[in-house]
Design a protein around this motif. Structure first.
Motif, PDB file in Angstrom:
ATOM      1  N   LEU A 253       0.818  -1.215   0.000  1.00 40.04           N
ATOM      2  CA  LEU A 253       0.000   0.000   0.000  1.00 40.04           C
ATOM      3  C   LEU A 253       0.850   1.263   0.000  1.00 40.04           C
ATOM      4  O   LEU A 253       0.477   2.267  -0.615  1.00 40.04           O
ATOM      5  N   ILE A 254       1.989   1.210   0.694  1.00 37.49           N
ATOM      6  CA  ILE A 254       2.858   2.393   0.700  1.00 37.49           C
ATOM      7  C   ILE A 254       3.392   2.646  -0.708  1.00 37.49           C
ATOM      8  O   ILE A 254       3.444   3.797  -1.176  1.00 37.49           O
ATOM      9  N   GLY A 255       3.761   1.582  -1.411  1.00 39.41           N
ATOM     10  CA  GLY A 255       4.209   1.745  -2.789  1.00 39.41           C
ATOM     11  C   GLY A 255       3.121   2.332  -3.671  1.00 39.41           C
ATOM     12  O   GLY A 255       3.392   3.184  -4.525  1.00 39.41           O
ATOM     13  N   SER A 309       7.467  -8.873  -1.738  1.00 34.51           N
ATOM     14  CA  SER A 309       6.189  -8.547  -2.388  1.00 34.51           C
ATOM     15  C   SER A 309       6.136  -7.083  -2.795  1.00 34.51           C
ATOM     16  O   SER A 309       5.260  -6.334  -2.352  1.00 34.51           O
ATOM     17  N   PRO A 310       7.059  -6.633  -3.653  1.00 38.67           N
ATOM     18  CA  PRO A 310       7.016  -5.232  -4.078  1.00 38.67           C
ATOM     19  C   PRO A 310       5.873  -4.982  -5.050  1.00 38.67           C
ATOM     20  O   PRO A 310       5.379  -5.916  -5.696  1.00 38.67           O
ATOM     21  N   LEU A 311       5.474  -3.742  -5.150  1.00 37.26           N
ATOM     22  CA  LEU A 311       4.474  -3.384  -6.154  1.00 37.26           C
ATOM     23  C   LEU A 311       5.043  -3.586  -7.553  1.00 37.26           C
ATOM     24  O   LEU A 311       4.355  -4.053  -8.460  1.00 37.26           O
ATOM     25  N   VAL A 312       6.309  -3.240  -7.733  1.00 35.15           N
ATOM     26  CA  VAL A 312       7.001  -3.364  -9.014  1.00 35.15           C
ATOM     27  C   VAL A 312       8.263  -4.192  -8.808  1.00 35.15           C
ATOM     28  O   VAL A 312       9.072  -3.888  -7.930  1.00 35.15           O
ATOM     29  N   GLU A 313       8.425  -5.235  -9.609  1.00 33.14           N
ATOM     30  CA  GLU A 313       9.639  -6.060  -9.566  1.00 33.14           C
ATOM     31  C   GLU A 313      10.736  -5.329 -10.336  1.00 33.14           C
ATOM     32  O   GLU A 313      10.779  -5.343 -11.567  1.00 33.14           O
ATOM     33  N   LEU A 314      11.632  -4.659  -9.613  1.00 33.04           N
ATOM     34  CA  LEU A 314      12.620  -3.779 -10.244  1.00 33.04           C
ATOM     35  C   LEU A 314      13.609  -4.538 -11.118  1.00 33.04           C
ATOM     36  O   LEU A 314      14.158  -3.971 -12.072  1.00 33.04           O
ATOM     37  N   SER A 315      13.850  -5.807 -10.811  1.00 35.70           N
ATOM     38  CA  SER A 315      14.817  -6.567 -11.607  1.00 35.70           C
ATOM     39  C   SER A 315      14.370  -6.715 -13.057  1.00 35.70           C
ATOM     40  O   SER A 315      15.193  -6.995 -13.934  1.00 35.70           O
ATOM     41  N   LEU A 316      13.085  -6.525 -13.313  1.00 34.20           N
ATOM     42  CA  LEU A 316      12.591  -6.631 -14.687  1.00 34.20           C
ATOM     43  C   LEU A 316      13.254  -5.612 -15.609  1.00 34.20           C
ATOM     44  O   LEU A 316      13.435  -5.865 -16.805  1.00 34.20           O
ATOM     45  N   PHE A 317      13.627  -4.465 -15.058  1.00 30.03           N
ATOM     46  CA  PHE A 317      14.182  -3.400 -15.893  1.00 30.03           C
ATOM     47  C   PHE A 317      15.623  -3.683 -16.306  1.00 30.03           C
ATOM     48  O   PHE A 317      16.210  -2.931 -17.084  1.00 30.03           O
ATOM     49  N   ALA A 453       5.385  -8.681 -14.771  1.00 31.64           N
ATOM     50  CA  ALA A 453       5.705  -7.906 -15.968  1.00 31.64           C
ATOM     51  C   ALA A 453       4.449  -7.503 -16.717  1.00 31.64           C
ATOM     52  O   ALA A 453       4.296  -6.350 -17.141  1.00 31.64           O
ATOM     53  N   SER A 454       3.512  -8.459 -16.889  1.00 29.24           N
ATOM     54  CA  SER A 454       2.303  -8.121 -17.626  1.00 29.24           C
ATOM     55  C   SER A 454       1.429  -7.143 -16.871  1.00 29.24           C
ATOM     56  O   SER A 454       0.792  -6.268 -17.459  1.00 29.24           O
ATOM     57  N   GLY A 455       1.399  -7.269 -15.545  1.00 27.87           N
ATOM     58  CA  GLY A 455       0.655  -6.298 -14.745  1.00 27.87           C
ATOM     59  C   GLY A 455       1.217  -4.906 -14.892  1.00 27.87           C
ATOM     60  O   GLY A 455       0.482  -3.918 -15.009  1.00 27.87           O
TER      61      GLY A 455
END
Length: 560
Positions: A253-255, A309-317, A453-455
Motif C-alpha cells: 500500500l505504501i508503494g 512482495s514489491p508493487l514493481v519487480e525492479l529486476s525486470l528493468f 511484468a504483464s501487470g
C-alpha cells in the motif's frame, strides 16, 4: 505446483460439500484468442476434481456473468469520449473538468490495478468481484445523476477504483472455473467480447446521447450500467465459485501511495495549470516528481528485502527489451490519450457534427484495428517479429499525416467518407501494434516474473493514457484563444495536436529497435510450473505464474 483453494458457494451446490481443488495460475498474456499451451507443465489439478464438479453446467452462467462485467467496464471506457461535448454543454464544465472525466478514471484504474489483483488472491476473487461490480454500479449511478462537474469527476474516480477491484478477477475466475480442455474455447469467446466492446462502445454512446431519452441527454451512458450491474451482483453471488491463492503476495500500500502521488503531482498541474495561469505550485509539483520516483525505487528495494512482495519487480528493468517495451507502452498510451479526446472535440466542437455522426465516422477505424490485429498476431509477427510493430508505428503516423492534409484541404466542409481513408490507415497501424505488443515485450522476461511484468505493462498503458489526456491542456487547448467559441479554432488546434502525436509515434518507432527481433519463447519455458498466485494485472497471472492459458486484457483495446 501452486494450489488455489476453490470453494463452491452454498447457493450453487445441492449435493455433498465439494472437494478442495487445486489449479495452476494462468500464464502471462498471449495473443488474443490463442490456444493455451503448457510447456513442461505438470498434469493439471483439474484432473483431481470430482466428476460432478467438472460437469457442473452452472460454470457457463458464471462465465456469462464475468464476461458481461468485463464488457460493461470496457464499454464504459469507450463510451464516454463521444459524449464529452454534451456533458460540457449540460454541466457548463471547464476544459480541465472534461479532461478529468476521462483522465481521472484512467489514473484511478492504473493506481489500483495491481493491488486489486492481490486483494482477490488474499480475500477471494468472487468476493472482490462482487465488491467491485457493486461499487462500479453505484459509481455509475452517481455519474448519471451528477449535478455539477466536480461530482461527475469524483464519481469517475470512484468508478476507476472499483474497476480496479473488479476487472483483475475476471480471468482468474474463468481459470479456476474451467478445466484446461475448455479454456481455449473460453478465452476465444472472451477475445470476441473484448473486440465487441471496443467497437460497440462509441456507437452505443453516440446513440444514447443522440436519442436524449427522457430528456436525460448524456446521462444514460452511465445509467445503462445499473440493471447490468445489479443483475451481476445477484447472479454472481449464486453462480460464481470462490477461490483464493494460499501463497498470495502481500499488499504494498505504501508503494501504491507513493506511485499515485507521483502520477497526481505530474498530471494535476498539467491539467489545471493553463486555467490557473501556470502558478508556481504547479511547477514545484512537477519538479518534485523525480524525487518521488527515487523514493519509490528506494522503498521497493526495501520491500523486496522485507517480504519479497514489491508493487514493481525492479529486476525486470535489467531486461533491455522489457524496459524498452515499457517505454513504448507509456508513449503509445500518451499518443492514444491525446488523439481520441481531440478527435472527438474536433468533430463535434470544431465541425459541429452530432454525436451520432461522429460515432459512425469512427466505424472504419474500429474495423481496421480489429482486422489488422488478427493478421499481425496470426501471420505477420511470427514471421517478421518487431518489424511488424515498427511498420505499425510508421503506418499510423502516415495515417495521421494524411488526416492532417485532408482536414486542412477540405476545411470545415470535410465529410465523413473523406475521413475514411486516413482512419483506415491509422487503424491498420494501430492494429499492428496493440495485439502483439505485450507478447513481444514479455518474450525475454524470465518466466517466473511474467505475471508482474504483464501487470506492469497494463498499468503503464493506463498511466500513459492519463498523461496524454493531461497533456491536451497544453497541446490542444493551449492553442485555442477562447475555448467557449466553437468552430475553426478547434479545427486548427486539432491539426496542431496531431503533429505532436506524429512526433510521439516516431519516437515509438525508434525505441522499438530495442525490442527483440523475434518473439522468444524460451524465456517462458521451464522444467515445470512455478508456484504462485493469480494477480498483478487485468486477468493476468501473478508473479510466479506457470505456463497455461492465454490472458487477454480488456484495457488493452484502444478507445475508438
Amino acid at each position: 505446483m501452486s494450489t488455489e483453494t476453490s470453494k463452491t458457494s452454498p447457493e450453487s451446490e445441492t449435493g455433498p460439500e465439494p472437494a478442495e481443488r487445486t489449479t495452476e495460475a494462468p500464464a502471462a498474456p498471449h495473443s488474443i484468442g490463442a490456444a493455451p499451451r503448457a510447456v513442461g507443465a505438470a498434469p493439471d489439478a483439474w484432473d483431481q476434481t470430482p466428476l460432478d464438479a467438472k460437469a457442473d453446467r452452472r460454470r457457463w452462467l458464471a462465465l456469462a456473468i464475468v464476461m458481461t462485467a468485463a464488457f460493461m467496464d470496457l464499454v464504459d471506457v469507450t463510451i464516454v469520449n463521444i459524449a464529452i461535448p454534451s456533458m460540457r454543454g449540460d454541466l457548463n464544465a471547464s476544459t480541465s473538468a472534461i479532461q478529468w472525466i476521462t483522465a481521472g478514471y484512467a489514473l484511478a484504474f492504473a493506481a489500483g490495478l495491481i493491488t486489486g489483483g492481490r486483494l482477490g488472491d488474499i480475500y477471494g476473487r468472487k468476493r472482490l468481484f462482487l465488491v467491485g461490480i457493486a461499487g462500479f454500479t453505484a459509481a455509475s449511478l452517481l455519474c448519471g445523476i451528477a449535478a455539477n462537474p466536480a461530482m461527475l469527476v469524483s464519481s469517475r474516480l470512484l468508478q476507476g477504483v472499483m474497476a480496479a477491484m473488479m476487472v483483475p478477477q475476471v480471468l482468474a475466475i474463468i481459470h479456476v472455473t474451467f478445466p484446461p480442455h475448455e479454456r481455449g474455447k473460453v478465452f476465444g469467446l472472451f477475445g470476441a467480447i473484448v473486440g465487441l466492446g471496443a467497437v460497440s462502445g462509441p456507437m452505443l454512446g453516440a446513440l444514447l446521447t443522440e436519442w436524449n431519452m427522457f430528456g436525460l441527454e448524456w446521462r444514460p451512458i452511465f445509467l445503462i450500467n445499473l440493471p447490468v450491474g445489479i443483475a451481476g451482483v445477484i447472479l454472481g453471488r449464486k453462480f460464481i465459485t470462490e477461490s483464493k491463492a494460499p501463497n498470495a503476495l502481500r499488499l504494498d500500500l505504501i508503494g501504491v501511495v507513493i506511485a499515485t502521488a507521483g502520477m497526481v503531482m505530474l498530471i494535476y498541474p498539467l491539467t489545471q495549470g493553463r486555467e490557473n495561469g501556470w502558478p508556481l505550485w504547479g511547477f514545484l509539483c512537477m519538479g518534485a516528481v523525480p524525487f518521488l520516483i527515487a523514493g519509490f525505487i528506494a522503498y521497493e528495494k526495501y520491500k523486496i528485502r522485507k517480504d519479497g512482495s514489491p508493487l514493481v519487480e525492479l529486476s525486470l528493468f535489467k531486461v533491455k527489451s522489457f524496459a524498452a517495451g515499457i517505454a513504448v507502452q507509456l508513449t503509445f498510451g500518451i499518443a492514444t490519450g491525446i488523439f481520441f479526446l481531440v478527435w472527438t472535440l474536433y468533430m463535434q466542437m470544431g465541425l459541429g457534427w452530432s454525436a451520432l455522426r461522429a460515432g459512425t465516422t469512427g466505424i472504419p477505424f474500429s474495423i481496421a484495428v480489429s482486422a489488422a490485429a488478427g493478421l499481425s498476431v496470426q501471420k505477420l509477427v511470427p514471421r517478421f517479429g518487431r518489424k511488424v510493430l515498427q511498420a505499425g508505428a510508421l503506418t499510423m503516423a502516415a495515417g495521421l499525416l494524411l488526416y492532417i492534409w485532408e482536414s486542412q484541404h477540405f476545411g470545415m466542409g470535410i465529410a465523413s467518407w473523406q475521413m475514411a481513408a486516413p482512419l483506415v490507415v491509422m487503424g491498420i497501424g494501430m492494429g499492428l501494434i496493440v495485439a502483439p505488443l505485450t507478447d513481444t515485450v514479455l518474450s525475454e522476461v524470465p518466466r517466473e516474473h511474467a505475471g508482474s511484468a504483464s501487470g506492469l505493462i497494463n498499468t503503464t498503458g493506463q498511466m500513459g493514457n492519463a498523461l496524454g489526456l493531461g497533456l491536451t491542456s497544453v497541446l490542444y487547448f493551449g492553442v485555442i484563444d477562447d475555448d467557449t467559441v466553437f468552430g475553426p479554432q478547434y479545427v486548427d488546434a486539432f491539426h496542431s495536436a496531431l503533429w505532436w502525436v506524429v512526433a510521439v509515434l516516431v519516437v515509438i518507432f525508434a525505441v522499438m529497435f530495442a525490442l527483440p527481433r523475434k518473439q522468444a519463447t524460451a524465456a517462458h519455458e521451464g522444467t515445470g510450473p512455478v508456484d504462485g498466485p493469480v494477480d498483478d494485472a487485468v486477468g493476468v497471472a501473478g508473479d510466479d505464474a506457470g505456463d497455461g492459458d492465454p490472458v487477454i486484457s480488456p484495457e488493452k483495446v484502444p478507445v475508438a
